[in-house]
Design an enzyme around this catalytic site. Structure first.
Site, PDB file in Angstrom:
ATOM      1  N   GLU A  35      53.659  34.349  35.485  1.00  0.00           N
ATOM      2  CA  GLU A  35      53.148  33.260  36.332  1.00  0.00           C
ATOM      3  C   GLU A  35      53.688  31.915  35.854  1.00  0.00           C
ATOM      4  OE1 GLU A  35      48.916  35.292  37.692  1.00  0.00           O
ATOM      5  OE2 GLU A  35      48.923  33.985  35.965  1.00  0.00           O
ATOM      6  N   ASP A  86      49.474  30.336  43.674  1.00  0.00           N
ATOM      7  CA  ASP A  86      48.764  31.191  42.713  1.00  0.00           C
ATOM      8  C   ASP A  86      47.322  30.715  42.551  1.00  0.00           C
ATOM      9  OD1 ASP A  86      48.246  33.162  40.872  1.00  0.00           O
ATOM     10  OD2 ASP A  86      49.642  32.423  39.344  1.00  0.00           O
ATOM     11  N   GLY A  87      46.493  31.579  42.025  1.00  0.00           N
ATOM     12  CA  GLY A  87      45.091  31.258  41.774  1.00  0.00           C
ATOM     13  C   GLY A  87      44.889  30.688  40.379  1.00  0.00           C
ATOM     14  N   ALA A  88      43.626  30.564  39.975  1.00  0.00           N
ATOM     15  CA  ALA A  88      43.302  30.061  38.635  1.00  0.00           C
ATOM     16  C   ALA A  88      41.920  30.560  38.236  1.00  0.00           C
ATOM     17  CB  ALA A  88      43.334  28.542  38.606  1.00  0.00           C
TER      18      ALA A  88
HETATM   19  C1  5RP Z   1      46.096  36.268  36.985  1.00  0.00           C
HETATM   20  C2  5RP Z   1      45.589  34.892  37.223  1.00  0.00           C
HETATM   21  C3  5RP Z   1      44.738  34.683  38.422  1.00  0.00           C
HETATM   22  O1  5RP Z   1      45.322  33.695  39.214  1.00  0.00           O
HETATM   23  C4  5RP Z   1      43.375  34.244  37.983  1.00  0.00           C
HETATM   24  O2  5RP Z   1      42.845  35.228  37.100  1.00  0.00           O
HETATM   25  C5  5RP Z   1      42.424  34.071  39.179  1.00  0.00           C
HETATM   26  O3  5RP Z   1      42.154  35.305  39.744  1.00  0.00           O
HETATM   27  P1  5RP Z   1      41.294  35.491  41.063  1.00  0.00           P
HETATM   28  O4  5RP Z   1      42.094  34.917  42.192  1.00  0.00           O
HETATM   29  O5  5RP Z   1      41.105  36.973  41.152  1.00  0.00           O
HETATM   30  O6  5RP Z   1      39.988  34.738  40.870  1.00  0.00           O
HETATM   31  O7  5RP Z   1      45.849  33.979  36.499  1.00  0.00           O
HETATM   32  O8  5RP Z   1      46.769  36.379  35.770  1.00  0.00           O
END
Ligand code: 5RP
Length: 222
Positions: A103, A81-83
């Site tokens: 998440e 996952d991202g952040a």
């Molecule tokens: C979604 C999240 C995403 O991981 C976070 O917002 C990062 O998004 P991106 O990869 O578009 O920068 O927590 O709820």
């Protein structure tokens, strides 16, 4: 490189953590969207994925990846996952895409959390990005007052957004978070809070940061 190219480079590096025939957890957001696309192009795809949002579920299915219910899957090998922000201790702010609760559930059910991001997400202190808090709709005003009383900051309703769980989001600006574990617990103790976007009790295990020099890997407890 652009931030989007950095995100894609981090997403590509995450493929090294995926075992063939495993069941993995998949997060939400633009960085994860790259990951899903790349995963779908692999010759030995995963057996299935548990998704953290309706948006990622649609993309996974379109990429030819089976989506499994977490209740059927049991413990997961890896969660990708991202952040929105990350520290070098791998505590995170997440939820910019509004999927924070699912998440956090899928991250909690996974043995290893691989976080992927562009290196602009690395911060010395969490809280410049407004902290998302998912709230039961009837508790919105009460929770906003309690957030100010207990941790400070300025909660703002995310207009026009209903989460996949039917709730609303308060984005809390003006927080400089020195003790993320304590703040995460304090916010979760407010009645009406479903969860908040701090991932400090269950931080990432590996952080892959795309940037001009390529992809940098940070490990928790390193
Ligand atoms: C979604 C999240 C995403 O991981 C976070 O917002 C990062 O998004 P991106 O990869 O578009 O920068 O927590 O709820």
């Amino acid at each position: 490189m652009t931030a989007d190219a950095d995100k894609r480079a981090a997403a590509e590096a995450a493929l090294d953590y995926i075992e063939a025939d495993s069941v993995i957890g998949v997060g939400t957001g633009s960085t994860v969207n790259h990951f899903i696309e790349l995963l779908g192009q692999q010759r030995e795809p995963v057996r299935a994925a548990v998704s953290s949002s309706e948006a990622s579920t649609g993309l996974l299915r379109r990429a030819g990846i089976e989506v499994m219910d977490l209740n059927e899957a049991g413990p997961l090998d890896v969660y990708v996952d991202g952040a929105d922000e990350a520290t070098r201790h791998l505590a995170l702010i997440k939820g910019g895409g509004g999927a924070l609760t699912r998440e956090k559930i899928v991250a909690g059910a996974s043995r290893r959390f691989v976080c992927i991001a562009d290196d602009g997400k690395l911060v010395g202190r969490l809280g410049t990005f407004p902290l998302p808090v998912e709230v039961i709709p009837m508790a919105r005003s009460f929770v906003a007052r309690e957030i100010i009383r207990r941790v400070g900051g300025q909660p703002v309703l995310r207009e026009g957004v209903t989460t996949d769980n039917g709730n609303v989001i308060l984005d809390v600006g003006g927080l400089g978070i020195d003790e993320p574990v304590a703040v995460e617990r304090t916010l979760n103790d407010i009645p009406g809070v479903v969860t908040n976007g701090l991932f400090a009790l269950r931080p990432a295990d590996v952080l892959l940061l795309g940037g001009d020099g390529g992809v940098r890997t940070l490990h928790r407890n390193a």
